[in-house]
Design a protein around this motif. Structure first.
Motif, PDB file in Angstrom:
ATOM      1  N   THR A   1     -12.286   5.707  11.766  1.00 16.10           N
ATOM      2  CA  THR A   1     -13.441   5.458  10.849  1.00 16.10           C
ATOM      3  C   THR A   1     -13.035   5.370   9.646  1.00 16.10           C
ATOM      4  O   THR A   1     -13.583   4.561   8.827  1.00 16.10           O
ATOM      5  N   TRP A   2     -11.940   6.112   8.910  1.00 15.10           N
ATOM      6  CA  TRP A   2     -11.617   6.093   7.813  1.00 15.10           C
ATOM      7  C   TRP A   2     -11.270   4.785   7.522  1.00 15.10           C
ATOM      8  O   TRP A   2     -11.450   4.428   6.340  1.00 15.10           O
ATOM      9  N   ASN A   3     -10.595   4.088   8.112  1.00 17.05           N
ATOM     10  CA  ASN A   3     -10.041   2.744   7.791  1.00 17.05           C
ATOM     11  C   ASN A   3     -11.038   1.731   7.927  1.00 17.05           C
ATOM     12  O   ASN A   3     -11.118   0.681   7.267  1.00 17.05           O
ATOM     13  N   GLU A   4     -12.015   2.098   8.883  1.00 17.67           N
ATOM     14  CA  GLU A   4     -13.319   0.782   8.686  1.00 17.67           C
ATOM     15  C   GLU A   4     -13.998   1.279   7.343  1.00 17.67           C
ATOM     16  O   GLU A   4     -14.291   0.109   6.685  1.00 17.67           O
ATOM     17  N   MET A   5     -13.965   2.473   6.831  1.00 19.08           N
ATOM     18  CA  MET A   5     -14.663   2.658   5.500  1.00 19.08           C
ATOM     19  C   MET A   5     -13.487   2.168   4.604  1.00 19.08           C
ATOM     20  O   MET A   5     -14.206   1.400   3.438  1.00 19.08           O
ATOM     21  N   LEU A   6     -12.574   2.301   4.569  1.00 19.25           N
ATOM     22  CA  LEU A   6     -11.436   1.792   3.603  1.00 19.25           C
ATOM     23  C   LEU A   6     -11.581   0.384   3.641  1.00 19.25           C
ATOM     24  O   LEU A   6     -11.467  -0.290   2.532  1.00 19.25           O
ATOM     25  N   MET A   7     -11.725  -0.370   4.785  1.00 20.42           N
ATOM     26  CA  MET A   7     -11.813  -1.921   4.859  1.00 20.42           C
ATOM     27  C   MET A   7     -13.069  -2.284   3.797  1.00 20.42           C
ATOM     28  O   MET A   7     -13.103  -3.355   3.288  1.00 20.42           O
ATOM     29  N   LYS A   8     -14.026  -1.931   4.267  1.00 22.07           N
ATOM     30  CA  LYS A   8     -15.444  -1.962   3.796  1.00 22.07           C
ATOM     31  C   LYS A   8     -15.373  -1.915   2.111  1.00 22.07           C
ATOM     32  O   LYS A   8     -15.815  -2.746   1.370  1.00 22.07           O
ATOM     33  N   MET A   9     -14.776  -0.951   1.688  1.00 18.94           N
ATOM     34  CA  MET A   9     -14.741  -0.398   0.328  1.00 18.94           C
ATOM     35  C   MET A   9     -13.703  -1.679  -0.361  1.00 18.94           C
ATOM     36  O   MET A   9     -14.196  -1.994  -1.477  1.00 18.94           O
ATOM     37  N   VAL A  10     -12.884  -1.890   0.237  1.00 22.61           N
ATOM     38  CA  VAL A  10     -11.762  -2.808  -0.381  1.00 22.61           C
ATOM     39  C   VAL A  10     -12.594  -4.230  -0.541  1.00 22.61           C
ATOM     40  O   VAL A  10     -12.184  -5.096  -1.394  1.00 22.61           O
ATOM     41  N   PHE A  11     -12.985  -4.544   0.548  1.00 18.97           N
ATOM     42  CA  PHE A  11     -13.435  -5.996   0.503  1.00 18.97           C
ATOM     43  C   PHE A  11     -14.911  -6.073  -0.080  1.00 18.97           C
ATOM     44  O   PHE A  11     -15.182  -7.180  -0.856  1.00 18.97           O
ATOM     45  N   ASN A  12     -15.819  -5.104  -0.220  1.00 16.53           N
ATOM     46  CA  ASN A  12     -16.963  -5.047  -0.813  1.00 16.53           C
ATOM     47  C   ASN A  12     -17.119  -4.416  -2.019  1.00 16.53           C
ATOM     48  O   ASN A  12     -18.277  -4.617  -2.914  1.00 16.53           O
ATOM     49  N   GLY A  13     -16.077  -3.677  -2.325  1.00 19.83           N
ATOM     50  CA  GLY A  13     -16.366  -2.764  -3.621  1.00 19.83           C
ATOM     51  C   GLY A  13     -17.248  -1.837  -3.518  1.00 19.83           C
ATOM     52  O   GLY A  13     -17.942  -1.385  -4.570  1.00 19.83           O
TER      53      GLY A  13
ATOM     54  N   TRP B   1       0.934  -1.277   0.052  1.00 23.20           N
ATOM     55  CA  TRP B   1      -0.114  -0.068  -0.080  1.00 23.20           C
ATOM     56  C   TRP B   1       0.867   1.168   0.049  1.00 23.20           C
ATOM     57  O   TRP B   1       1.852   1.117   0.489  1.00 23.20           O
ATOM     58  N   ALA B   2       0.480   2.162  -0.257  1.00 26.14           N
ATOM     59  CA  ALA B   2       1.154   3.576  -0.573  1.00 26.14           C
ATOM     60  C   ALA B   2       0.047   4.656  -0.253  1.00 26.14           C
ATOM     61  O   ALA B   2      -1.080   4.697  -0.872  1.00 26.14           O
ATOM     62  N   PHE B   3       0.407   5.449   0.728  1.00 27.45           N
ATOM     63  CA  PHE B   3      -0.466   6.617   1.202  1.00 27.45           C
ATOM     64  C   PHE B   3       0.213   7.749   0.981  1.00 27.45           C
ATOM     65  O   PHE B   3       1.169   7.986   1.203  1.00 27.45           O
ATOM     66  N   ILE B   4      -0.251   8.433  -0.214  1.00 30.58           N
ATOM     67  CA  ILE B   4       0.583   9.619  -0.848  1.00 30.58           C
ATOM     68  C   ILE B   4      -0.411  10.870  -0.484  1.00 30.58           C
ATOM     69  O   ILE B   4      -1.565  11.110  -0.775  1.00 30.58           O
ATOM     70  N   GLY B   5       0.424  11.851   0.069  1.00 31.94           N
ATOM     71  CA  GLY B   5      -0.040  13.103   0.599  1.00 31.94           C
ATOM     72  C   GLY B   5       0.693  13.912   1.517  1.00 31.94           C
ATOM     73  O   GLY B   5       1.983  13.799   1.594  1.00 31.94           O
ATOM     74  N   ASP B   6       0.169  14.501   2.477  1.00 36.33           N
ATOM     75  CA  ASP B   6       0.883  15.241   3.554  1.00 36.33           C
ATOM     76  C   ASP B   6       0.783  14.542   5.031  1.00 36.33           C
ATOM     77  O   ASP B   6       0.536  13.330   5.119  1.00 36.33           O
ATOM     78  N   SER B   7       0.724  15.453   6.139  1.00 34.30           N
ATOM     79  CA  SER B   7       0.737  14.736   7.275  1.00 34.30           C
ATOM     80  C   SER B   7      -0.429  14.092   7.792  1.00 34.30           C
ATOM     81  O   SER B   7      -0.352  13.196   8.535  1.00 34.30           O
ATOM     82  N   ILE B   8      -1.713  14.575   7.207  1.00 32.68           N
ATOM     83  CA  ILE B   8      -2.790  13.711   7.512  1.00 32.68           C
ATOM     84  C   ILE B   8      -2.676  12.279   7.229  1.00 32.68           C
ATOM     85  O   ILE B   8      -3.565  11.401   7.986  1.00 32.68           O
ATOM     86  N   PHE B   9      -2.156  11.876   5.913  1.00 27.48           N
ATOM     87  CA  PHE B   9      -1.843  10.600   5.619  1.00 27.48           C
ATOM     88  C   PHE B   9      -0.909   9.886   6.741  1.00 27.48           C
ATOM     89  O   PHE B   9      -1.163   8.513   6.978  1.00 27.48           O
ATOM     90  N   ARG B  10       0.096  10.318   7.285  1.00 27.16           N
ATOM     91  CA  ARG B  10       0.786   9.772   8.182  1.00 27.16           C
ATOM     92  C   ARG B  10      -0.167   9.408   9.350  1.00 27.16           C
ATOM     93  O   ARG B  10       0.021   8.371  10.100  1.00 27.16           O
ATOM     94  N   ASN B  11      -1.167  10.360   9.739  1.00 25.39           N
ATOM     95  CA  ASN B  11      -2.015  10.350  10.878  1.00 25.39           C
ATOM     96  C   ASN B  11      -2.965   9.121  10.699  1.00 25.39           C
ATOM     97  O   ASN B  11      -3.105   8.203  11.442  1.00 25.39           O
ATOM     98  N   HIS B  12      -3.370   9.130   9.287  1.00 30.23           N
ATOM     99  CA  HIS B  12      -4.291   8.220   8.615  1.00 30.23           C
ATOM    100  C   HIS B  12      -3.576   6.844   8.827  1.00 30.23           C
ATOM    101  O   HIS B  12      -4.071   5.583   9.319  1.00 30.23           O
ATOM    102  N   LEU B  13      -2.248   6.624   8.485  1.00 32.10           N
ATOM    103  CA  LEU B  13      -1.696   5.448   8.284  1.00 32.10           C
ATOM    104  C   LEU B  13      -1.349   4.766   9.861  1.00 32.10           C
ATOM    105  O   LEU B  13      -1.380   3.814   9.996  1.00 32.10           O
ATOM    106  N   GLN B  14      -0.901   5.776  10.731  1.00 32.34           N
ATOM    107  CA  GLN B  14      -0.745   5.294  11.970  1.00 32.34           C
ATOM    108  C   GLN B  14      -2.181   4.645  12.622  1.00 32.34           C
ATOM    109  O   GLN B  14      -1.855   3.534  13.510  1.00 32.34           O
ATOM    110  N   SER B  15      -3.104   5.426  12.281  1.00 31.84           N
ATOM    111  CA  SER B  15      -4.458   4.648  12.858  1.00 31.84           C
ATOM    112  C   SER B  15      -4.501   3.222  12.390  1.00 31.84           C
ATOM    113  O   SER B  15      -4.790   2.010  13.011  1.00 31.84           O
ATOM    114  N   LEU B  16      -4.356   2.999  10.909  1.00 30.98           N
ATOM    115  CA  LEU B  16      -4.356   1.571  10.409  1.00 30.98           C
ATOM    116  C   LEU B  16      -3.459   0.762  11.280  1.00 30.98           C
ATOM    117  O   LEU B  16      -3.581  -0.326  11.549  1.00 30.98           O
TER     118      LEU B  16
END
Length: 444
Positions: free
Chosen positions: A424-436, A158-173
């Motif tokens: 919650t962003w990662n819960e949404m991400l997981m549902k998106m990836v698994f269920n399309g 996986w690659a998270f591309i952007g600013d410090s919000i993505f570091r925040n997002h990735l640390q949550s994951l």
């Protein structure tokens, strides 16, 4: 005499009434049959295939249950949308509801929280912000399942591309995955902004790539004053930090961000075409919308025509919740509970930036899908807008008020506490990836 007449005619009178009743009953039966026939024929004649179609249409309308939603730039947002006759739940529309169970991890069970987002360690006294769950309208958003996620991601990157919000997002994951396993760091640059982690148990790699504009830039520091620095932004050259290794990723999540609000001088073909927030330079003011559109167009077109075909996800704009100022001049965020629907409309410029994202994503998706890409929109804007209580605020540093409860300290009202709403962003991400399932919608 009268009695005799009555008595003498009593029997004939009885016979006369019986015959009359029979006649009356016969006539009534005929009338009833006629009425029944009229009703049946009338009903039958009024039934048509079109009438059945109208009835089904009404049932379908009730099933779709198009709910009123806060208008943003004139767009009404339903919670379900049609896609090839399959109803797809829009995860981005719903409400925050109480969650007594609390978060899936704590700052004590996860070792990957940066000090700036470790609100509990830093002494934040209230904890109610931890006990809310996002409930989409018309569908469920299950808790993040770390084992299921890692099993699906075996041999992936996986690659998270952007600013410090993505570091925040990735640390949550990583914290959500920490119940199953912890990665080890395989790379970081000199600033620790671009980093990579590896899960040997699943041959799974996570990257966060520092590219706050997505396009190439140089920052000119003004005597160390971050609020007065100027950035040279090249709108026709992509940031090579993410494009140079794009071919090795299986999943890509990207977004522009708040850096577009900074003072910038814009270039195309190495020529100045304008600027933003440069009043003393005698350069035309371009604002932020069109430069952001150009950066997204260039980035998404590069992706949609690439030889590598990862699952590409564009995450929408992140709102901040500064009140009474900005980050550099005393702005604060001290709320302790979510906004209710309708209490906040969002910054007008933020809404414009988000609408640009959606428009450019929809255009790129058409190109991408024709080239075999899977592209989705992770629409986190509105649900995040409702959570002013989820930021570190003054608790971006360790016990900021120790020794002085009235001390003026800098607030962080853009990044998110961990644990916190960003999970919650990662819960949404997981549902998106698994269920399309899409979490966004297209502008009409």
């Amino acid at each position: 005499m009268a009695d005799e007449e009555v008595g003498g005619h009593s029997e004939p009178l009885h016979e006369k009434c019986s015959i009359g009743q029979i006649i009356l009953k016969f006539i009534a039966s005929v009338l009833l049959v006629g009425a029944a026939y009229y009703l049946f024929v009338g009903t039958f004649n009024s039934w048509t295939p079109e009438a059945e179609k109208d009835s089904l249409s009404l049932e379908k309308q009730d099933e779709l249950n198009i709910r009123p939603f806060k208008k943003e730039l004139g767009v009404d947002k339903p919670h379900l949308k049609k896609d090839s006759d399959v109803e797809v739940c829009d995860l981005s529309v719903g409400e925050w509801i109480p969650n007594p169970a609390g978060p899936a991890y704590t700052n004590e069970t996860c070792n990957f929280i940066e000090p700036y987002q470790n609100c509990l360690m830093n002494g934040r006294p209230d904890t109610s912000y931890l006990y809310w769950k996002w409930k989409p309208n018309g569908c469920d958003l299950p808790p993040f399942d770390p084992l299921k996620f890692l099993n699906k991601m075996r041999d992936k990157s996986w690659a998270f591309i952007g600013d410090s919000i993505f570091r925040n997002h990735l640390q949550s994951l990583i914290c959500l995955l920490s119940k199953v396993g912890e990665p080890y760091e395989t790379y970081h640059d000199s600033t620790y902004k671009t980093r990579a982690w590896y899960y040997p148990s699943h041959n799974f790699t996570l990257h966060v790539i520092w590219a706050p504009y997505l396009v190439h830039y140089e920052t000119i520091d003004n005597h160390g004053n971050a609020s007065e620095s100027i950035t040279n932004l090249h709108l026709d050259i992509l940031d090579s930090k993410w494009t140079s290794e794009f071919n090795k990723y299986d999943y890509v999540v990207l977004s522009g961000g708040q850096w577009f609000y900074k003072s910038t001088i814009m270039y195309e073909n190495n020529q100045v075409i304008g600027c933003h927030n440069c009043p003393d330079m005698n350069i035309i003011e371009l604002g932020v919308g069109e430069p952001y559109r150009k950066a997204l167009q260039l980035s998404l077109n590069f992706i949609a025509t690439s030889e590598n075909k990862p699952f590409v996800i564009l995450r929408t704009w992140t709102p901040d919740h500064f009140e009474n100022g900005e980050w550099y001049n005393g702005g604060i965020c001290n709320r302790t509970e979510p906004f209710k629907e309708g209490e906040i409309n969002g910054d007008p410029t933020d809404l414009i930036m988000r609408s640009i994202e959606i428009e450019e994503f929809e255009k790129a998706k058409v190109i991408g899908e024709s080239n075999g890409f899977k592209m989705e929109l992770l629409d986190t804007y509105h649900l995040s807008l409702l959570r002013p209580d989820g930021h570190p605020g003054p608790y971006r540093t360790y016990h900021p008020f120790d020794g002085d409860k009235d001390k003026k300290v800098q607030n962080d009202c853009l990044h998110w506490c961990l644990p916190g709403p960003i999970d919650t962003w990662n819960e949404m991400l997981m549902k998106m990836v698994f269920n399309g399932e899409s979490t966004g919608y297209a502008l009409s």
